[in-house]
Design an enzyme around this catalytic site. Structure first.
Site, PDB file in Angstrom:
ATOM      1  CG  ASP A   1      36.591  27.883  51.610  1.00  0.00           C
ATOM      2  OD1 ASP A   1      36.899  27.128  51.565  1.00  0.00           O
ATOM      3  OD2 ASP A   1      37.016  29.281  51.722  1.00  0.00           O
ATOM      4  CB  SER A   2      38.767  26.042  54.874  1.00  0.00           C
ATOM      5  OG  SER A   2      39.552  27.123  53.820  1.00  0.00           O
TER       6      SER A   2
ATOM      7  CG  HIS B   1      41.388  31.941  51.299  1.00  0.00           C
ATOM      8  ND1 HIS B   1      40.009  30.167  51.567  1.00  0.00           N
ATOM      9  CD2 HIS B   1      40.415  32.276  52.742  1.00  0.00           C
ATOM     10  CE1 HIS B   1      39.875  30.437  52.776  1.00  0.00           C
ATOM     11  NE2 HIS B   1      40.035  31.562  53.217  1.00  0.00           N
TER      12      HIS B   1
ATOM     13  CB  CYS C   1      43.612  28.653  47.731  1.00  0.00           C
ATOM     14  SG  CYS C   1      42.912  29.020  48.360  1.00  0.00           S
TER      15      CYS C   1
ATOM     16  CB  CYS D   1      37.107  24.554  49.409  1.00  0.00           C
ATOM     17  SG  CYS D   1      38.739  24.064  50.279  1.00  0.00           S
TER      18      CYS D   1
ATOM     19  CD  GLU E   1      39.411  32.525  56.788  1.00  0.00           C
ATOM     20  OE1 GLU E   1      38.442  32.697  57.985  1.00  0.00           O
ATOM     21  OE2 GLU E   1      38.708  32.391  55.501  1.00  0.00           O
TER      22      GLU E   1
HETATM   23  N1  DGL Z   1      39.164  28.126  49.831  1.00  0.00           N
HETATM   24  C1  DGL Z   1      40.814  27.099  50.155  1.00  0.00           C
HETATM   25  C2  DGL Z   1      41.020  25.716  48.729  1.00  0.00           C
HETATM   26  O1  DGL Z   1      40.513  26.367  47.824  1.00  0.00           O
HETATM   27  C3  DGL Z   1      41.602  25.926  50.833  1.00  0.00           C
HETATM   28  C4  DGL Z   1      41.700  27.169  52.151  1.00  0.00           C
HETATM   29  C5  DGL Z   1      42.568  26.528  53.726  1.00  0.00           C
HETATM   30  O2  DGL Z   1      44.026  26.510  53.396  1.00  0.00           O
HETATM   31  O3  DGL Z   1      42.019  26.394  53.977  1.00  0.00           O
HETATM   32  O4  DGL Z   1      41.676  25.086  48.432  1.00  0.00           O
END
Ligand code: DGL
Length: 267
Positions: free
Chosen positions: A11-12, A187, A185, A74, A153
């Protein structure tokens, strides 16, 4: 011929841990390798070409470490890079994820579904195709959420500034009558308790982490039938600061872990 393999997940940043939790629950005997690309977070405001390049690099590293199945934990990276990864690494199961429009459309009673996601996901052709396929007569209201990934984060899951952002992003969905909200997302899964507080008990929140983990299990059974588990183990890597990553990941993972730095050429 039998071989042992591992599941590579990236993931990012730390968002994909919300998917990794489900993968570990469903496949407790697997070796799991997780990369938080924290040196490049957020992906949500980066170009698709940038995210594709990072996804190829991270996948190359996961395969070099023995992964034989890749989970793009992600939504943003799936939209930008799943196709390129599947073309380049066509011998491996590559499991991506996208906002759960289909189950949300099935769940709504008001006929309005809200989607919280990154701008990158919402602007992608893949998301447009998803709506085309599954929205039907349901009204879909989308909301990009700049800043929310950064809060996760930092480990700010309950702080007042996080709540203010959620209030701001949830309001337009509620005003337009959404009774079902997709957490688009990975996160945001960590913010589900706070989102629940803000939107109230009557709104259905839809997350895809568990469905993705089941898909991983299915794809491995079908595509890698002679595979042996390499033994229950979870390894963590980051392209960012290892101390910060170890602290935040330990908190979100629920046990103390040490996160290693990716080798220079993968940063
Ligand atoms: N966790 C990511 C997602 O599911 C992306 C988050 C980011 O913008 O880095 O889209």
């Amino acid at each position: 011929m039998n071989h042992s393999g591992a599941i590579g997940v990236f993931d990012s940043g730390v968002g994909g841990l919300s998917v990794l939790h489900h993968v570990r629950q469903i496949l407790p005997n697997e070796r799991l390798i997780y990369i938080a690309d924290s040196g490049h977070v957020p992906y949500g405001d980066k170009s698709p070409a940038y995210i594709e390049a990072r996804s190829l690099t991270l996948t190359r590293y996961l395969l070099s470490q023995g992964a034989d199945a890749i989970v793009i934990a992600c939504n943003t990276a799936t939209a930008a890079a799943a196709h390129a990864l599947r073309v380049k690494y066509n011998k491996f199961p590559i499991i991506g994820m996208e906002p759960a429009v289909k189950p949300a459309v099935a769940a709504t009673k008001s006929g309005v579904v809200g989607v919280l996601a990154t701008v990158g996901t919402l602007e992608s052709a893949r998301f447009a195709a998803l709506l085309e396929k599954y929205a039907g007569h349901v009204k879909i209201v989308t909301q990009g959420c700049p800043g929310l990934v950064e809060q996760v984060e930092r480990g700010h899951l309950t702080e007042a500034d996080t709540r203010r952002l959620i209030e701001r992003y949830a309001a337009p969905l509620l005003v337009q009558g959404a009774d079902t909200i997709i957490l688009g997302c990975t996160h945001y899964a960590f913010l589900a308790p706070l989102i629940r507080e803000v939107v109230g008990a009557d709104i259905t929140l839809v997350d895809t982490g568990e469905a993705v983990a089941r898909q991983v299990q299915r794809r491995i059974q079908i595509e890698l039938p002679h595979r042996l588990s390499a033994g229950a183990k979870v390894e963590f890597f980051t392209s960012g600061d290892t101390e910060q990553a170890s602290r935040i990941i330990s908190g979100l993972w629920g046990e103390a872990v040490s996160v290693l730095q990716l080798p220079q050429e993968f940063l």
